[in-house]
Design a protein around this motif. Sequence first.
Motif, mmCIF file in Angstrom:
data_model
loop_
_atom_site.group_PDB
_atom_site.id
_atom_site.type_symbol
_atom_site.label_atom_id
_atom_site.label_comp_id
_atom_site.label_asym_id
_atom_site.label_seq_id
_atom_site.Cartn_x
_atom_site.Cartn_y
_atom_site.Cartn_z
ATOM 1 N N GLY A 46 7.174 -28.611 -3.210
ATOM 2 C CA GLY A 46 5.725 -28.671 -3.109
ATOM 3 C C GLY A 46 4.963 -28.641 -4.522
ATOM 4 O O GLY A 46 4.815 -30.034 -4.818
ATOM 5 N N GLN A 51 4.648 -32.685 -6.350
ATOM 6 C CA GLN A 51 2.566 -33.032 -6.935
ATOM 7 C C GLN A 51 3.459 -33.559 -7.773
ATOM 8 O O GLN A 51 2.516 -34.132 -8.807
ATOM 9 C CB GLN A 51 2.372 -31.698 -5.780
ATOM 10 C CG GLN A 51 0.630 -32.003 -6.684
ATOM 11 C CD GLN A 51 -0.199 -31.286 -6.150
ATOM 12 O OE1 GLN A 51 0.576 -29.662 -6.251
ATOM 13 N NE2 GLN A 51 -1.458 -31.169 -6.094
ATOM 14 N N GLN A 99 10.780 -35.213 3.883
ATOM 15 C CA GLN A 99 9.303 -35.784 3.090
ATOM 16 C C GLN A 99 9.618 -36.901 2.918
ATOM 17 O O GLN A 99 8.507 -37.692 3.593
ATOM 18 C CB GLN A 99 8.759 -35.131 2.428
ATOM 19 C CG GLN A 99 7.278 -34.802 2.174
ATOM 20 C CD GLN A 99 7.131 -34.367 0.574
ATOM 21 O OE1 GLN A 99 7.228 -33.224 0.726
ATOM 22 N NE2 GLN A 99 6.023 -34.722 0.652
#
Length: 390
Positions: A263, A267, A318
């Motif tokens: 993650g 990001q 994702q």
Amino acid sequence: MEVFINRADRATNIYFYLFYFFVFFGFGSLFPLLSVYLKDVVGLTGSQIGIVMSISPIVMIIVQPIWGMVSDATRKPIVILTTSLIFAAFFGLIFSFLENYYFIILISVLLAIVQSAVVPLSDSVAMNYVQRTNIEYGSIRLWGAIGFAVAALVVGWLSETVHLKMIFYSFAIVFCISAFMALQLPKESDSLHVSIKDGLLKLKKVPQYFLFLVCTFLILGPILANNIYFGIFVDELGGGLAGVGLAFLLGAGSEAPFMKAVGHYIQKLGIHKVLCLAALVSALRWGLYVFEPPLWAVYATIFMQGFSIGLFIPASLQYVREITPKSVGATAISLYSAIGNGLGNWFCTFIGGMILEAFRVVGVYMFFTACTVIGMSLLLLIPIMNDRKG
């Protein structure tokens, strides 16, 4: 009442942890060393090994939807899951007595049929549970990675100390334990129904999705097929069976930190750059193996597995969710899994076996390198496609 529910959920969590630990301990017992067993004990050729090892992924593509329909029709996923685990343990034991190639093919098909029910049904039960309790699925699935890593080390040592047939005995024992654990899981039977036909009509409007499926085929295929040939590679470098177990332990153990940090990378860099970076590291790893580095160098660079797999697999899921309509998200992920985990795995395993017979395991990693480089090159085209569409 609230205390009682919390205690019940904690007990159920423990059963889930144990279930996933033992199921993947079984997988880690058998598959990392099965190719070595077929080569060194049974004496199969490289192409024969490739055919045997490619049976499971191709059967998975065909049989998994059938298991899903049976589960939907009976509404008894736990019963089916438990039965499949027991039969898988039985066929695993039978495997240890076989030396005839055609009998090995037969038992491999039977084992693949019953085994293909284990992961999707257990994941379905787990997903129903986490949706009800708001517990993170990753906290449950993590124990599977731990089980696989521990098995690779323990069973590798046992196989070298006792006999390679220990991979079958360990597999059978822990699958029987898993069957007992499965009986303790919630009896929920809700399931997600996926309409492939309706989903495809909507996905046709997202051309970059289908290009990404090709990328997944070429990048994820070698990653999964490596589980078959990595044991032979380490063994040929002089690692022995215990060395094979250690390599799988380090590799599987290296994945967790990157999965936890994916993650942050997404990001910071963006999901497309993370996918490209993971593919690049994977290509570099296969390219390194082409030159047959010293065994210590293989161990020293094993973290590359964690970087490539730990980032690529969760980022891919994702990414699929982001580029496809929410109404067909389940269909998109289902096709993604079939192409990468099924077809890509089968293709690279099958072709890898033919290459192994002709050019040794170094040739297999040349093939893996080429596939990954092509997949990464196509991955770089996706932003261009998006710009033209915009």
